[in-house]
Design a protein around this motif. Structure first.
Motif: not given
Length: 349
Positions: A34, A37, A271, A276, A334, A337-338
């Motif tokens: 994560f 990303r 994502f 995020a 995740y 933040t999806a």
């Protein structure tokens, strides 16, 4: 400014020594870290923005045993916040810019000091939010006046209701929960909650019943409002659509049903950098029942405390030091933040 290579080294040295969710799980798949990303999107290390919410877990005891519960709460849990620790929370709030205190559990109302704590928070001028599972109001006569108590202190009530039908609600939360939840919502409406013009806020929370992401929060809210009002005369303010994170009971379900790999792939594929950037851990600090500090309620359940160079107990609260910390990350992040993102207040974008 650190070079990209140096940031990569920092990443390897910190957050992802803690990928506990990838250990011992029955999957041959690996997923991008994560933190990696975030780094790719200019968001690593993830830092707090402005601390405005203190989320306090006052105990894991609950009158329900829900299948999706990330706290693993239930009637047999003995972890209960003491009045001393509550006082330490109050002392910390005096020296902070925090405006909202979000009380959660378990069923927070089962803590013997719950009402005292709410009263003290109100006297400090804080907005008090209580995550009420609804059925607690009917569980015992001593809880029947909770709607009036909430009203007296202008508490913001947030309540889980998986669906507007009994079959789907009871399947997730237990037999008879839907009927009791409807009655409790009607009692809250009777006290002015969710009624236009009263200023008494009643929000509902929707969690998917399986290994999939929630649908559009706006569409779900419209459907819930129409169905609940038409069938039961119930009104409420907003609906929060929350993604189930792969921890605790929901993780057990994913593994036992063979859905873990597929669900993680859904989260990773969905994502969203915009989500995020707005995750709740940036403005919220989580306090465990024992006073330990965490970046969020989910990290609390995984026993991932705040970064070591920040205060780790509420009695040592220092807003300046906490504001300077890096937020502790892991693969379950995740889930927040999806897609449109997920927080304790629903979608974040």
């Amino acid at each position: 400014m650190k070079s990209l290579a140096a940031r990569h080294d920092q990443l390897a040295d910190t957050s992802f020594q803690l990928e506990v969710l990838s250990q011992g799980l029955p999957t041959g798949r690996t997923f991008p870290a994560f933190g990696q990303r975030l780094l790719e999107n200019g968001l690593y290390p993830l830092k707090p923005s402005q601390l405005t919410v203190l989320q306090v877990n006052v105990g894991k005891m609950c009158n329900q045993v829900c299948k999706h519960c990330h706290v693993d709460a239930g009637p047999d849990r003995k972890e209960i916040m003491t009045r001393e620790t509550m006082q330490q929370c109050l002392d910390a709030l005096v020296h902070s810019d925090i405006t909202t205190v979000d009380l959660t559990g378990g069923a927070p109302e089962m803590n013997p000091h719950f009402r005292w704590f709410v009263q003290e928070l109100s006297q400090l001028g804080k907005q008090v939010m209580v995550r009420c599972n609804l059925t607690i109001i009917l569980a015992n006569p001593r809880y029947h006046d909770l709607p009036q108590f909430f009203q007296q202190h202008r508490v913001h009530v947030v309540s889980s209701l998986p669906y507007f039908t009994s079959s789907r609600t009871d399947a997730q939360r237990g037999d008879g929960v839907f009927e009791k939840s409807i009655k409790a919502l009607q009692m809250l409406n009777g006290a002015g909650y969710g009624v236009e013009g009263t200023g008494l806020v009643l929000d509902l929370v929707y969690n998917p019943a399986g290994a999939f992401l929630p649908g559009s929060q706006k569409s779900l809210e419209a459907e819930f409002k129409q169905r609940l009002n038409h069938l039961y005369g119930i009104t409420f303010n907003s609906l929060f659509a929350i993604t189930n994170l792969p921890i605790s009971r929901f993780l057990e379900y994913l593994i036992s049903s063979g859905n873990y790999e597929g669900y993680m792939e859904k989260l990773v594929t969905a994502f969203n950098p915009a989500a995020a950037a707005n995750v709740m851990c940036r403005n919220t600090l989580s306090v465990g029942w024992d006073g330990q500090l965490y970046d969020c309620d989910f990290n609390q359940m995984l026993e991932l405390p705040v970064q070591a160079n920040a205060p780790r107990h509420i009695k040592d609260f220092r807003q300046d030091l906490l504001a300077a910390r890096d937020i502790v990350l892991n693969q379950h992040c995740y889930g927040c933040t999806a897609g449109a993102g997920s927080s304790c207040g629903g979608e974040v974008v």
